[in-house]
Motif scaffolding. Structure first.
Motif, PDB file in Angstrom:
ATOM      1  N   MET A 162      34.265  56.531  46.105  1.00  0.00           N
ATOM      2  CA  MET A 162      34.908  55.239  46.197  1.00  0.00           C
ATOM      3  C   MET A 162      33.867  54.114  46.275  1.00  0.00           C
ATOM      4  SD  MET A 162      37.801  53.822  46.334  1.00  0.00           S
ATOM      5  CE  MET A 162      38.642  52.387  46.838  1.00  0.00           C
ATOM      6  N   MET A 163      32.843  54.314  47.084  1.00  0.00           N
ATOM      7  CA  MET A 163      31.798  53.293  47.210  1.00  0.00           C
ATOM      8  C   MET A 163      31.013  53.158  45.909  1.00  0.00           C
ATOM      9  SD  MET A 163      32.063  51.777  50.028  1.00  0.00           S
ATOM     10  CE  MET A 163      30.519  50.923  50.193  1.00  0.00           C
ATOM     11  N   GLY A 164      30.851  54.253  45.186  1.00  0.00           N
ATOM     12  CA  GLY A 164      30.149  54.198  43.904  1.00  0.00           C
ATOM     13  C   GLY A 164      30.905  53.345  42.895  1.00  0.00           C
ATOM     14  N   LEU A 165      32.209  53.494  42.883  1.00  0.00           N
ATOM     15  CA  LEU A 165      33.041  52.683  41.993  1.00  0.00           C
ATOM     16  C   LEU A 165      32.955  51.209  42.359  1.00  0.00           C
ATOM     17  CD1 LEU A 165      35.181  52.658  39.720  1.00  0.00           C
ATOM     18  CD2 LEU A 165      36.896  52.889  41.516  1.00  0.00           C
ATOM     19  N   LEU A 166      32.964  50.908  43.643  1.00  0.00           N
ATOM     20  CA  LEU A 166      32.854  49.526  44.102  1.00  0.00           C
ATOM     21  C   LEU A 166      31.487  48.939  43.741  1.00  0.00           C
ATOM     22  CD1 LEU A 166      34.104  47.176  45.689  1.00  0.00           C
ATOM     23  CD2 LEU A 166      33.126  48.176  47.753  1.00  0.00           C
ATOM     24  N   ARG A 167      30.434  49.715  43.899  1.00  0.00           N
ATOM     25  CA  ARG A 167      29.091  49.237  43.552  1.00  0.00           C
ATOM     26  C   ARG A 167      28.951  48.979  42.052  1.00  0.00           C
ATOM     27  NH1 ARG A 167      25.554  52.914  47.643  1.00  0.00           N
ATOM     28  NH2 ARG A 167      26.034  51.654  49.465  1.00  0.00           N
ATOM     29  N   ARG A 168      29.546  49.872  41.234  1.00  0.00           N
ATOM     30  CA  ARG A 168      29.493  49.643  39.788  1.00  0.00           C
ATOM     31  C   ARG A 168      30.272  48.390  39.404  1.00  0.00           C
ATOM     32  NH1 ARG A 168      31.278  55.050  37.075  1.00  0.00           N
ATOM     33  NH2 ARG A 168      32.439  55.043  39.003  1.00  0.00           N
ATOM     34  N   ALA A 169      31.400  48.149  40.039  1.00  0.00           N
ATOM     35  CA  ALA A 169      32.202  46.957  39.738  1.00  0.00           C
ATOM     36  C   ALA A 169      31.468  45.689  40.160  1.00  0.00           C
ATOM     37  CB  ALA A 169      33.552  47.043  40.441  1.00  0.00           C
ATOM     38  N   LEU A 170      30.782  45.735  41.294  1.00  0.00           N
ATOM     39  CA  LEU A 170      30.058  44.557  41.770  1.00  0.00           C
ATOM     40  C   LEU A 170      28.756  44.339  41.012  1.00  0.00           C
ATOM     41  CD1 LEU A 170      30.625  44.834  45.621  1.00  0.00           C
ATOM     42  CD2 LEU A 170      31.711  43.253  44.018  1.00  0.00           C
ATOM     43  N   ALA A 171      28.266  45.355  40.325  1.00  0.00           N
ATOM     44  CA  ALA A 171      27.016  45.230  39.582  1.00  0.00           C
ATOM     45  C   ALA A 171      27.223  44.604  38.200  1.00  0.00           C
ATOM     46  CB  ALA A 171      26.351  46.594  39.438  1.00  0.00           C
ATOM     47  N   LEU A 172      28.465  44.465  37.764  1.00  0.00           N
ATOM     48  CA  LEU A 172      28.729  43.876  36.451  1.00  0.00           C
ATOM     49  C   LEU A 172      28.387  42.393  36.455  1.00  0.00           C
ATOM     50  CD1 LEU A 172      32.191  45.443  35.596  1.00  0.00           C
ATOM     51  CD2 LEU A 172      30.005  45.991  34.557  1.00  0.00           C
ATOM     52  N   GLU A 173      27.772  41.950  35.368  1.00  0.00           N
ATOM     53  CA  GLU A 173      27.454  40.528  35.232  1.00  0.00           C
ATOM     54  C   GLU A 173      28.616  39.829  34.543  1.00  0.00           C
ATOM     55  OE1 GLU A 173      23.732  39.624  33.486  1.00  0.00           O
ATOM     56  OE2 GLU A 173      22.662  41.127  34.652  1.00  0.00           O
ATOM     57  N   VAL A 174      29.087  38.764  35.172  1.00  0.00           N
ATOM     58  CA  VAL A 174      30.219  38.006  34.648  1.00  0.00           C
ATOM     59  C   VAL A 174      29.828  36.543  34.625  1.00  0.00           C
ATOM     60  CG1 VAL A 174      32.648  37.448  34.974  1.00  0.00           C
ATOM     61  CG2 VAL A 174      31.809  39.684  35.662  1.00  0.00           C
ATOM     62  N   SER A 175      30.161  35.867  33.534  1.00  0.00           N
ATOM     63  CA  SER A 175      29.818  34.446  33.442  1.00  0.00           C
ATOM     64  C   SER A 175      30.808  33.603  34.257  1.00  0.00           C
ATOM     65  CB  SER A 175      29.831  33.995  31.988  1.00  0.00           C
ATOM     66  OG  SER A 175      31.144  33.997  31.493  1.00  0.00           O
ATOM     67  N   VAL A 176      30.378  32.416  34.618  1.00  0.00           N
ATOM     68  CA  VAL A 176      31.216  31.501  35.382  1.00  0.00           C
ATOM     69  C   VAL A 176      32.428  31.096  34.551  1.00  0.00           C
ATOM     70  CG1 VAL A 176      31.281  29.230  36.486  1.00  0.00           C
ATOM     71  CG2 VAL A 176      29.276  30.676  36.746  1.00  0.00           C
ATOM     72  N   GLY A 177      32.236  30.922  33.263  1.00  0.00           N
ATOM     73  CA  GLY A 177      33.340  30.556  32.375  1.00  0.00           C
ATOM     74  C   GLY A 177      34.421  31.617  32.341  1.00  0.00           C
ATOM     75  N   ALA A 178      34.013  32.878  32.350  1.00  0.00           N
ATOM     76  CA  ALA A 178      34.993  33.963  32.347  1.00  0.00           C
ATOM     77  C   ALA A 178      35.782  33.993  33.647  1.00  0.00           C
ATOM     78  CB  ALA A 178      34.296  35.298  32.130  1.00  0.00           C
ATOM     79  N   VAL A 179      35.131  33.725  34.743  1.00  0.00           N
ATOM     80  CA  VAL A 179      35.822  33.690  36.034  1.00  0.00           C
ATOM     81  C   VAL A 179      36.808  32.526  36.076  1.00  0.00           C
ATOM     82  CG1 VAL A 179      35.522  33.367  38.518  1.00  0.00           C
ATOM     83  CG2 VAL A 179      33.963  34.854  37.260  1.00  0.00           C
ATOM     84  N   LEU A 180      36.388  31.350  35.596  1.00  0.00           N
ATOM     85  CA  LEU A 180      37.288  30.194  35.568  1.00  0.00           C
ATOM     86  C   LEU A 180      38.473  30.429  34.646  1.00  0.00           C
ATOM     87  CD1 LEU A 180      34.764  27.225  35.560  1.00  0.00           C
ATOM     88  CD2 LEU A 180      36.212  27.995  37.436  1.00  0.00           C
ATOM     89  N   GLN A 181      38.222  31.057  33.506  1.00  0.00           N
ATOM     90  CA  GLN A 181      39.315  31.354  32.581  1.00  0.00           C
ATOM     91  C   GLN A 181      40.311  32.322  33.215  1.00  0.00           C
ATOM     92  OE1 GLN A 181      38.033  33.032  28.881  1.00  0.00           O
ATOM     93  NE2 GLN A 181      40.046  32.857  27.948  1.00  0.00           N
ATOM     94  N   THR A 182      39.829  33.306  33.928  1.00  0.00           N
ATOM     95  CA  THR A 182      40.706  34.244  34.621  1.00  0.00           C
ATOM     96  C   THR A 182      41.534  33.536  35.683  1.00  0.00           C
ATOM     97  OG1 THR A 182      39.113  36.011  34.243  1.00  0.00           O
ATOM     98  CG2 THR A 182      40.759  36.387  35.945  1.00  0.00           C
ATOM     99  N   LEU A 183      40.930  32.614  36.417  1.00  0.00           N
ATOM    100  CA  LEU A 183      41.660  31.869  37.433  1.00  0.00           C
ATOM    101  C   LEU A 183      42.751  30.995  36.819  1.00  0.00           C
ATOM    102  CD1 LEU A 183      38.785  30.792  39.845  1.00  0.00           C
ATOM    103  CD2 LEU A 183      40.549  32.504  40.248  1.00  0.00           C
ATOM    104  N   VAL A 184      42.449  30.339  35.715  1.00  0.00           N
ATOM    105  CA  VAL A 184      43.440  29.483  35.059  1.00  0.00           C
ATOM    106  C   VAL A 184      44.607  30.313  34.539  1.00  0.00           C
ATOM    107  CG1 VAL A 184      43.838  28.014  33.041  1.00  0.00           C
ATOM    108  CG2 VAL A 184      41.856  27.629  34.483  1.00  0.00           C
ATOM    109  N   TRP A 185      44.313  31.425  33.883  1.00  0.00           N
ATOM    110  CA  TRP A 185      45.381  32.265  33.367  1.00  0.00           C
ATOM    111  C   TRP A 185      46.195  32.908  34.493  1.00  0.00           C
ATOM    112  CZ3 TRP A 185      47.397  31.840  28.844  1.00  0.00           C
ATOM    113  CH2 TRP A 185      46.634  31.409  27.775  1.00  0.00           C
ATOM    114  N   SER A 186      45.578  33.136  35.640  1.00  0.00           N
ATOM    115  CA  SER A 186      46.307  33.693  36.775  1.00  0.00           C
ATOM    116  C   SER A 186      47.212  32.651  37.430  1.00  0.00           C
ATOM    117  CB  SER A 186      45.332  34.228  37.822  1.00  0.00           C
ATOM    118  OG  SER A 186      44.564  35.262  37.287  1.00  0.00           O
ATOM    119  N   ALA A 187      46.782  31.392  37.439  1.00  0.00           N
ATOM    120  CA  ALA A 187      47.562  30.337  38.083  1.00  0.00           C
ATOM    121  C   ALA A 187      48.676  29.802  37.198  1.00  0.00           C
ATOM    122  CB  ALA A 187      46.636  29.196  38.489  1.00  0.00           C
ATOM    123  N   LEU A 188      48.589  29.991  35.907  1.00  0.00           N
ATOM    124  CA  LEU A 188      49.560  29.423  34.983  1.00  0.00           C
ATOM    125  C   LEU A 188      50.997  29.892  35.238  1.00  0.00           C
ATOM    126  CD1 LEU A 188      49.398  27.391  32.722  1.00  0.00           C
ATOM    127  CD2 LEU A 188      49.185  29.269  31.125  1.00  0.00           C
TER     128      LEU A 188
END
Length: 78
Positions: A1-27
């Motif tokens: 379980m911790m290995g899966l969490l570490r792999r998920a947190l190790a992914l590089e994500v751009s700020v634009g992708a995070v903002l786009q996800t937030l906008v689509w989630s709030a819509l």
């Protein structure tokens, strides 16, 4: 379980992708809010405002953001 969490947190994500996800989630939340407030527009018509339409626009935005409270208040009034 911790290995899966570490792999998920190790992914590089751009700020634009995070903002786009937030906008689509709030819509959907905002669309439901506009529908709920639109169906209960009598709340806006009964308001006595000092600055007219500007205050009503602000009130509309607040009611859209807090549409669950509008539903609860409407149920409790009856």
């Amino acid at each position: 379980m911790m290995g899966l969490l570490r792999r998920a947190l190790a992914l590089e994500v751009s700020v634009g992708a995070v903002l786009q996800t937030l906008v689509w989630s709030a819509l959907p939340y905002l669309i439901v809010g506009v529908v709920v407030v639109g169906l209960r527009a009598e709340h806006l018509h009964h308001m006595q405002t000092l600055y007219g339409s500007r205050d009503q626009l602000l009130s509309f935005g607040i009611l859209v953001a807090g549409w669950p409270a509008v539903l609860i208040a409407d149920v409790c009034m009856y």
